[in-house]
Design a protein around this motif. Structure first.
Motif, PDB file in Angstrom:
ATOM      1  N   LEU A 315      16.643  -7.922  -7.700  1.00 55.71           N
ATOM      2  CA  LEU A 315      15.477  -7.309  -7.066  1.00 55.71           C
ATOM      3  C   LEU A 315      14.690  -8.326  -6.263  1.00 55.71           C
ATOM      4  O   LEU A 315      14.198  -8.033  -5.172  1.00 55.71           O
ATOM      5  CB  LEU A 315      14.577  -6.684  -8.138  1.00 55.71           C
ATOM      6  CG  LEU A 315      15.235  -5.633  -9.034  1.00 55.71           C
ATOM      7  CD1 LEU A 315      14.296  -5.254 -10.172  1.00 55.71           C
ATOM      8  CD2 LEU A 315      15.637  -4.416  -8.219  1.00 55.71           C
ATOM      9  N   GLY A 448      -0.937   2.599  -7.018  1.00 58.53           N
ATOM     10  CA  GLY A 448       0.432   2.695  -7.512  1.00 58.53           C
ATOM     11  C   GLY A 448       0.589   1.850  -8.759  1.00 58.53           C
ATOM     12  O   GLY A 448      -0.241   0.973  -9.053  1.00 58.53           O
ATOM     13  N   GLY A 449       1.646   2.097  -9.521  1.00 55.72           N
ATOM     14  CA  GLY A 449       1.857   1.342 -10.750  1.00 55.72           C
ATOM     15  C   GLY A 449       0.652   1.468 -11.661  1.00 55.72           C
ATOM     16  O   GLY A 449       0.142   2.564 -11.890  1.00 55.72           O
ATOM     17  N   GLU A 478       1.875  -6.683 -10.472  1.00 56.47           N
ATOM     18  CA  GLU A 478       2.014  -5.323  -9.965  1.00 56.47           C
ATOM     19  C   GLU A 478       2.804  -5.265  -8.660  1.00 56.47           C
ATOM     20  O   GLU A 478       3.285  -4.205  -8.268  1.00 56.47           O
ATOM     21  CB  GLU A 478       0.646  -4.671  -9.799  1.00 56.47           C
ATOM     22  CG  GLU A 478       0.021  -4.252 -11.118  1.00 56.47           C
ATOM     23  CD  GLU A 478       0.902  -3.285 -11.883  1.00 56.47           C
ATOM     24  OE1 GLU A 478       1.135  -2.166 -11.388  1.00 56.47           O
ATOM     25  OE2 GLU A 478       1.357  -3.653 -12.985  1.00 56.47           O
ATOM     26  N   HIS A 481       6.020  -3.557  -9.047  1.00 54.74           N
ATOM     27  CA  HIS A 481       6.038  -2.156  -9.457  1.00 54.74           C
ATOM     28  C   HIS A 481       5.602  -1.188  -8.347  1.00 54.74           C
ATOM     29  O   HIS A 481       5.656   0.021  -8.549  1.00 54.74           O
ATOM     30  CB  HIS A 481       5.141  -1.967 -10.678  1.00 54.74           C
ATOM     31  CG  HIS A 481       5.538  -2.808 -11.846  1.00 54.74           C
ATOM     32  ND1 HIS A 481       6.679  -2.571 -12.590  1.00 54.74           N
ATOM     33  CD2 HIS A 481       4.965  -3.919 -12.390  1.00 54.74           C
ATOM     34  CE1 HIS A 481       6.776  -3.481 -13.546  1.00 54.74           C
ATOM     35  NE2 HIS A 481       5.748  -4.312 -13.446  1.00 54.74           N
ATOM     36  N   LEU A 482       5.146  -1.715  -7.232  1.00 55.07           N
ATOM     37  CA  LEU A 482       4.714  -0.871  -6.122  1.00 55.07           C
ATOM     38  C   LEU A 482       5.833  -0.721  -5.104  1.00 55.07           C
ATOM     39  O   LEU A 482       6.610  -1.665  -4.876  1.00 55.07           O
ATOM     40  CB  LEU A 482       3.471  -1.445  -5.447  1.00 55.07           C
ATOM     41  CG  LEU A 482       2.103  -1.040  -6.032  1.00 55.07           C
ATOM     42  CD1 LEU A 482       1.988  -1.446  -7.492  1.00 55.07           C
ATOM     43  CD2 LEU A 482       0.969  -1.652  -5.215  1.00 55.07           C
ATOM     44  N   SER A 483       5.905   0.439  -4.478  1.00 58.08           N
ATOM     45  CA  SER A 483       6.875   0.661  -3.406  1.00 58.08           C
ATOM     46  C   SER A 483       6.435  -0.098  -2.156  1.00 58.08           C
ATOM     47  O   SER A 483       5.296  -0.576  -2.062  1.00 58.08           O
ATOM     48  CB  SER A 483       6.977   2.154  -3.084  1.00 58.08           C
ATOM     49  OG  SER A 483       5.763   2.609  -2.497  1.00 58.08           O
ATOM     50  N   GLU A 484       7.312  -0.198  -1.178  1.00 61.50           N
ATOM     51  CA  GLU A 484       6.967  -0.887   0.064  1.00 61.50           C
ATOM     52  C   GLU A 484       5.769  -0.225   0.736  1.00 61.50           C
ATOM     53  O   GLU A 484       4.886  -0.907   1.263  1.00 61.50           O
ATOM     54  CB  GLU A 484       8.175  -0.902   1.005  1.00 61.50           C
ATOM     55  CG  GLU A 484       9.307  -1.820   0.549  1.00 61.50           C
ATOM     56  CD  GLU A 484       8.883  -3.272   0.438  1.00 61.50           C
ATOM     57  OE1 GLU A 484       8.073  -3.728   1.286  1.00 61.50           O
ATOM     58  OE2 GLU A 484       9.337  -3.957  -0.496  1.00 61.50           O
ATOM     59  N   ALA A 485       5.743   1.114   0.723  1.00 57.85           N
ATOM     60  CA  ALA A 485       4.621   1.831   1.334  1.00 57.85           C
ATOM     61  C   ALA A 485       3.329   1.549   0.571  1.00 57.85           C
ATOM     62  O   ALA A 485       2.257   1.352   1.182  1.00 57.85           O
ATOM     63  CB  ALA A 485       4.909   3.330   1.358  1.00 57.85           C
ATOM     64  N   GLU A 486       3.408   1.522  -0.756  1.00 55.36           N
ATOM     65  CA  GLU A 486       2.219   1.236  -1.557  1.00 55.36           C
ATOM     66  C   GLU A 486       1.736  -0.190  -1.349  1.00 55.36           C
ATOM     67  O   GLU A 486       0.523  -0.441  -1.273  1.00 55.36           O
ATOM     68  CB  GLU A 486       2.525   1.486  -3.036  1.00 55.36           C
ATOM     69  CG  GLU A 486       2.679   2.958  -3.389  1.00 55.36           C
ATOM     70  CD  GLU A 486       3.215   3.187  -4.784  1.00 55.36           C
ATOM     71  OE1 GLU A 486       2.965   4.271  -5.344  1.00 55.36           O
ATOM     72  OE2 GLU A 486       3.907   2.285  -5.325  1.00 55.36           O
ATOM     73  N   LEU A 487       2.660  -1.115  -1.242  1.00 52.40           N
ATOM     74  CA  LEU A 487       2.275  -2.505  -0.985  1.00 52.40           C
ATOM     75  C   LEU A 487       1.558  -2.636   0.347  1.00 52.40           C
ATOM     76  O   LEU A 487       0.530  -3.322   0.454  1.00 52.40           O
ATOM     77  CB  LEU A 487       3.513  -3.403  -1.007  1.00 52.40           C
ATOM     78  CG  LEU A 487       4.144  -3.680  -2.371  1.00 52.40           C
ATOM     79  CD1 LEU A 487       5.498  -4.359  -2.204  1.00 52.40           C
ATOM     80  CD2 LEU A 487       3.220  -4.542  -3.232  1.00 52.40           C
TER      81      LEU A 487
END
Length: 502
Positions: A315, A448-449, A478, A481-487
């Protein structure tokens, strides 16, 4: 501008610098700590995240270091049971590995060198029957299990800095000491704020150089001093993959070159695998895991486990530069993990240079550093950190399980996963973070997360979090644990709502 006059300037905001600043402030000294980047941004957030005695150091006859580390393991567990907790490690054994008698001897010494009190001892395992053997290849029929501790390394640094600040120290992140010169028995130091470019002058009775990989640069370029001691830079890389076994146990396996590799549960559903040991001569801030190291770690896992890792399972990876004291050993794995001080007393303005060290022994290193400086500060307080807790660690009896249960009655509205997140990172200071919130909406925006606005604003106000990465990578994990969009959304919000406001 008249310079600030203080007792001690500490250069370096890794675990050693933060620990020394905390210890000194608790003894009544006036202290400034300056760190050119964020706290723990270098080596101290890129470790294997273990508080351990160093089982493999016994092979190199490092008995004093192992004993000190084993003693410190329980001291630290008592001081911060929210971010440090016991973990069981499984060592699968085969005839091609180290002889079983040698492993048994090492584990016997490991159990008894440090006066173990709280952690369970070693036991032998029949891997054909024990559940710990289920993910392993059938050829591994025997094994051993022993105890060490997990630690959130970056939070350990930050909490030391928080405690130092609460005891009167000034913590200056993103501030470089670019000049230090002796004048009339004191140090005149120039500190530059990398955000504004402003320069601050400081007069210090003593300077501690805890710059880690940059220790010799501070000696030679900044302080105009010299030392016969050197650090040896060794790169250690880790990979993070999805967790591929059941249970909370970790594994310690031996690769074909006799190096041992840790395979640890991480962040709930992930595994942290490492580390490598490679001599490094590049810029410490430019270090990264290369493809050969990633392949090496995957191959080590695949020697032992039924489920085979592939490159696509990785990952992410990270790499740190360990600033080891150069004891002349050719093999990077054999270079001592012990620490050494070099005290330059010129002109009654001491410069204490710190070489080497490891996370587990940071508290003892800090205590020894202040003992070295004691002749220059005859009025300072005595040793105090062995019985003290870190911020959030004032949990009765260091019993995190009972503390965790008590949180359920305080916050019946809070999801278990979020409560665990707050409890583990902040301990008893969860109450300051949550404040008057009575439901999830009271925590503000959800990114997120387990990341909510209340935590981010707490970190900015109390823990020197100035960038999105300070939050995502060091104060919390965190970012994993966040998606690319959330980041992307979080970074945009942080830069607008938090960074600019500061």
């Amino acid at each position: 501008m008249n310079p600030d006059s203080i007792d001690l300037l500490v250069i370096g905001g890794g675990i050693n610098g933060a620990g020394i600043a905390r210890d000194a402030a608790g003894r009544g000294l006036s202290v400034i700590l300056c760190e050119k980047d964020d706290l723990a941004e270098g080596t101290s957030s890129r470790s294997g995240k273990l508080v351990h005695g160093g089982l493999r150091y016994l092979e190199y006859y490092e008995f004093r270091l192992v004993r000190e580390a084993l003693i410190e393991r329980e001291v630290l567990l008592n001081s911060a049971s929210h971010i440090i907790w016991p973990m069981r490690f499984v060592l699968p054994h085969s005839p091609s590995d180290r002889p079983a008698w040698l492993v048994r001897l090492g584990l016997f010494l490991y159990d008894h060198l440090g006066g173990r009190k709280k952690l369970p001892g070693t036991r032998a395992l029949d891997l054909t029957r024990a559940p710990e053997g289920e993910p392993l290849l059938d050829s591994y029929t025997k094994g051993f299990e022993y105890s060490d501790c997990w630690v959130d390394d970056a939070r350990l640094v930050v909490l030391n800095a928080v405690d130092a600040a609460e005891k009167g120290a000034t913590i200056l992140t993103r501030t470089t000491c670019f000049s230090a010169r002796r004048e009339k028995g004191v140090w005149l130091c120039q500190l530059r704020d990398s955000r504004t470019g402003s320069v601050r002058s400081v007069k210090a009775k003593a300077v501690v150089n805890a710059a880690g990989p940059w220790v010799n640069d501070i000696i030679n370029r900044v302080a105009g001093s010299n030392s016969r001691r050197q650090v040896r830079l060794v790169k250690g890389s880790h990979i993070i993959v999805p967790k591929f076994w059941s249970g909370q146990q970790a594994y310690l396996v031996q690769n074909h070159d006799k190096r041992v590799i840790f395979i640890n549960p991480y962040e709930g559903d992930k595994a942290l695998i490492g580390t490598t040991d490679i001599a490094y001569d590049g810029a410490p801030e430019a270090v990264s895991a290369d493809e050969a190291e990633i392949a090496y770690l995957i191959a080590a896992v695949n020697r032992y486990f039924k489920e085979k890792l592939r490159r696509s399972d990785v990952l992410t990876s990270f790499s740190g530069v360990r600033p080891l004291f150069d004891d002349g050993k050719g093999n990077p794995s054999a270079v001592t993990r012990d620490y050494v001080f070099d005290l330059d007393r010129t002109g009654d303005a001491p410069l204490l240079n710190v070489f080497g060290g490891k996370i587990t022994t940071f508290r003892k290193l800090s205590e020894h550093a202040l003992q070295k400086l004691a002749p220059f500060f005859p009025g300072m307080g005595e040793d105090w950190t062995a019985k003290a807790t870190l911020p959030g660690g004032d949990i009765a009896g260091a019993d995190y399980a009972s503390f965790s249960e008590s949180l359920k009655s305080h916050y019946p509205w809070m999801p278990r996963a979020l409560m665990q997140h707050y409890g583990r990172l902040y301990g008893t200071r969860i109450h300051a973070l949550v404040g008057t919130a009575q439901d999830l909406a009271g925590l503000g925006r959800h990114f997120g997360g387990q990341l909510y606005e209340a935590e981010v604003r707490y970190l900015a106000a109390h823990e020197w979090a100035e960038t999105a990465d300070d939050v995502l990578k060091r104060r919390t994990k965190e970012g994993l644990h966040l998606s690319e969009a959330e980041l992307a959304a979080f970074r945009a919000w942080f830069d607008t709502e938090v960074a600019k406001a500061a």
